[in-house]
Design a protein around this motif. Structure first.
Motif, PDB file in Angstrom:
ATOM      1  N   PRO A  54      58.757   6.702   1.947  1.00 29.66           N
ATOM      2  CA  PRO A  54      57.598   5.902   2.107  1.00 29.66           C
ATOM      3  C   PRO A  54      56.194   6.375   2.247  1.00 29.66           C
ATOM      4  N   GLU A  55      56.023   7.495   2.906  1.00 30.03           N
ATOM      5  CA  GLU A  55      54.853   7.995   2.829  1.00 30.03           C
ATOM      6  C   GLU A  55      54.079   8.301   1.485  1.00 30.03           C
ATOM      7  N   ALA A  56      55.090   9.125   0.810  1.00 28.36           N
ATOM      8  CA  ALA A  56      54.885   9.328  -0.386  1.00 28.36           C
ATOM      9  C   ALA A  56      54.435   7.934  -1.635  1.00 28.36           C
ATOM     10  N   VAL A  57      55.122   7.248  -1.381  1.00 27.46           N
ATOM     11  CA  VAL A  57      55.041   5.868  -2.057  1.00 27.46           C
ATOM     12  C   VAL A  57      53.683   5.284  -1.544  1.00 27.46           C
ATOM     13  N   ALA A  58      53.461   5.337  -0.388  1.00 28.75           N
ATOM     14  CA  ALA A  58      52.232   4.924   0.323  1.00 28.75           C
ATOM     15  C   ALA A  58      51.000   5.406  -0.584  1.00 28.75           C
ATOM     16  N   ARG A  59      51.312   6.650  -0.838  1.00 26.96           N
ATOM     17  CA  ARG A  59      49.921   7.473  -1.341  1.00 26.96           C
ATOM     18  C   ARG A  59      49.724   7.114  -2.780  1.00 26.96           C
ATOM     19  N   ILE A  60      50.952   6.587  -3.415  1.00 28.18           N
ATOM     20  CA  ILE A  60      50.540   5.947  -4.862  1.00 28.18           C
ATOM     21  C   ILE A  60      49.395   4.928  -4.526  1.00 28.18           C
ATOM     22  N   PHE A  61      49.870   3.908  -3.864  1.00 29.13           N
ATOM     23  CA  PHE A  61      49.129   2.846  -3.743  1.00 29.13           C
ATOM     24  C   PHE A  61      47.757   2.963  -3.302  1.00 29.13           C
ATOM     25  N   LYS A  62      47.577   4.058  -2.442  1.00 27.29           N
ATOM     26  CA  LYS A  62      46.155   4.429  -1.809  1.00 27.29           C
ATOM     27  C   LYS A  62      45.259   4.852  -3.034  1.00 27.29           C
ATOM     28  N   ALA A  63      45.934   6.053  -3.762  1.00 25.41           N
ATOM     29  CA  ALA A  63      45.294   6.591  -4.889  1.00 25.41           C
ATOM     30  C   ALA A  63      44.817   5.741  -5.971  1.00 25.41           C
ATOM     31  N   LYS A  64      45.822   4.872  -6.171  1.00 23.63           N
ATOM     32  CA  LYS A  64      45.460   3.783  -7.397  1.00 23.63           C
ATOM     33  C   LYS A  64      44.344   2.676  -7.061  1.00 23.63           C
TER      34      LYS A  64
END
Ligand code: TXA
Ligand code: MG
Length: 345
Positions: A54-64
């Motif tokens: 979940p933490e890694a996937v959250a980073r995708i949303f934040k970065a994009k």
């Protein structure tokens, strides 16, 4: 991870890595620790994270800058890994046999115990799965042994990247590593279909055309607004937006314009002097970026684009052009979509 990042260009030049065994191993390490790796697929560059975290996937949303309600595609090596995540009906198996690995994404019912972070599906009961063909992402998939969530590696709503440098330009400060596999040879994102029972719904046109799907399966893909309840939440009208505005079906160049030609219509750029749709698709996003830069340099406000025949791969090209030309505050363009026009991939 990113707090102390140096300025974009410095970090970007440090993060672009060559396609070799050491880079693949480093990419896998970064991913297994919850980091973000941009990497090539045969369609466009993806921004990958461990889909089980979940933490890694959250980073995708934040970065994009991607809205939480826009789900991600899960990349897997093939059918066996997909079967751990989704229910595969017989018709989907036909599609897998015909087109995997390759540029076809299947939206299928997620298994209740699928080891995938909730944010990947954005609250839907379905999960999008794809087995990419590009050797580099396949090596990274193998080295991690995890499903990789990966949207296109661009800021939400912007032009998808087809080279490592595009990713560095857009997202250099937001990623831990960019794997350079050269230019993507297809250049348009995967075809997305939903499969429910005997029905195939085409959610996003791509290199696997509706004709190819029909000849492989005998089933004619439906349009999402044909009374169907499925949609790709990210299929907003405005997408792939350059800074300049866009005029389509241009036969000539006006004074305030940069012209992208096709076939006999010459321009500042030409997507394919021979009028070859495969070549035009492969060059489309890089050319839009270059035209946008030239427009800015020459103080022009419009990118004009010559007509491209809307058959075969031309359908997918025209789909992307229509979205690139749409007003940037436009609403979703299919009846079943939800959201307020913020929803871009
Ligand atoms: O070629 C591609 O598909 C590239 C490469 C990196 O694999 N990926 C890509 O991802 O284009 P993205 O996130 O830019 O576009 C994925 C689209 C979005 O429009 C999203 O809404 C839709 O797929 N999508 C994802 N999961 C879905 C689901 N469960 N149901 C319907 N649509 C879904
Ligand atoms: Mg995208």
């Amino acid at each position: 991870m990113m707090e102390d990042s140096p300025p974009s260009s410095d970090k970007a030049s440090q993060t672009i890595a060559p396609a070799d065994t050491a880079s693949v191993r480093r990419a896998a390490d970064i991913l297994l620790k919850g980091g973000l790796v941009a990497l090539p697929t045969e369609t466009v560059y993806g921004l990958a994270a461990d889909a089980t975290s979940p933490e890694a996937v959250a980073r995708i949303f934040k970065a994009k800058g991607r809205p939480q309600f826009n789900p991600l595609i899960c990349h897997v090596p093939g059918r066996k890994a997909a079967a751990q995540l989704v229910d595969i009906p017989p018709l989907a198996d036909h599609l897998i046999d015909a087109f995997w690995p390759g540029p076809l994404t299947l939206v299928l019912e997620k298994l209740p115990d699928a080891p995938v972070a909730d944010a990947v599906c954005a609250g839907l009961s379905t999960l999008a799965v794809r087995a990419p063909a590009h050797a580099l992402i396949r090596q990274v998939l193998k080295a991690t042994g995890r499903p990789l969530a990966a949207p296109s590696a661009n800021k939400s709503g912007r032009i998808s990247p087809t080279t490592a440098q595009h990713v560095a330009d857009d997202m250099g400060r937001d990623v831990d590593m960019i794997l350079d596999g050269g230019p993507c040879h297809i250049g348009l994102e995967s075809t997305i279909v939903s499969v429910i029972g005997d029905t195939i719904t085409l959610l996003r046109p791509g290199a696997i055309t509706d004709k190819a799907i029909e000849s492989a399966t005998g089933v004619h893909p439906q349009k999402p607004d044909n009374g169907s309840s499925v949609s790709a939440p990210g299929q907003l009208l405005s997408h792939y937006a350059p800074r300049a505005s866009i005029r389509l079906q241009a036969l000539d160049k006006k004074p305030d314009e940069i012209l992208i030609g096709f076939g006999d219509i010459e321009g500042d750029f030409n997507l394919s002097p021979e009028g070859n749709p495969e070549e035009a698709a492969a060059r489309l996003f890089a050319t839009l970026r270059a035209a946008d830069a030239l427009a800015r340099e020459q103080n022009k406000t419009v990118i004009a684009i010559a007509p491209i025949p809307a058959t075969g791969l031309g359908l997918a090209i025209n789909d992307r052009l229509r979205r690139a030309a749409a007003p940037k505050d436009s609403k979703p363009d299919n009846a079943a979509s939800h959201g307020e026009g913020q929803n871009k991939g």
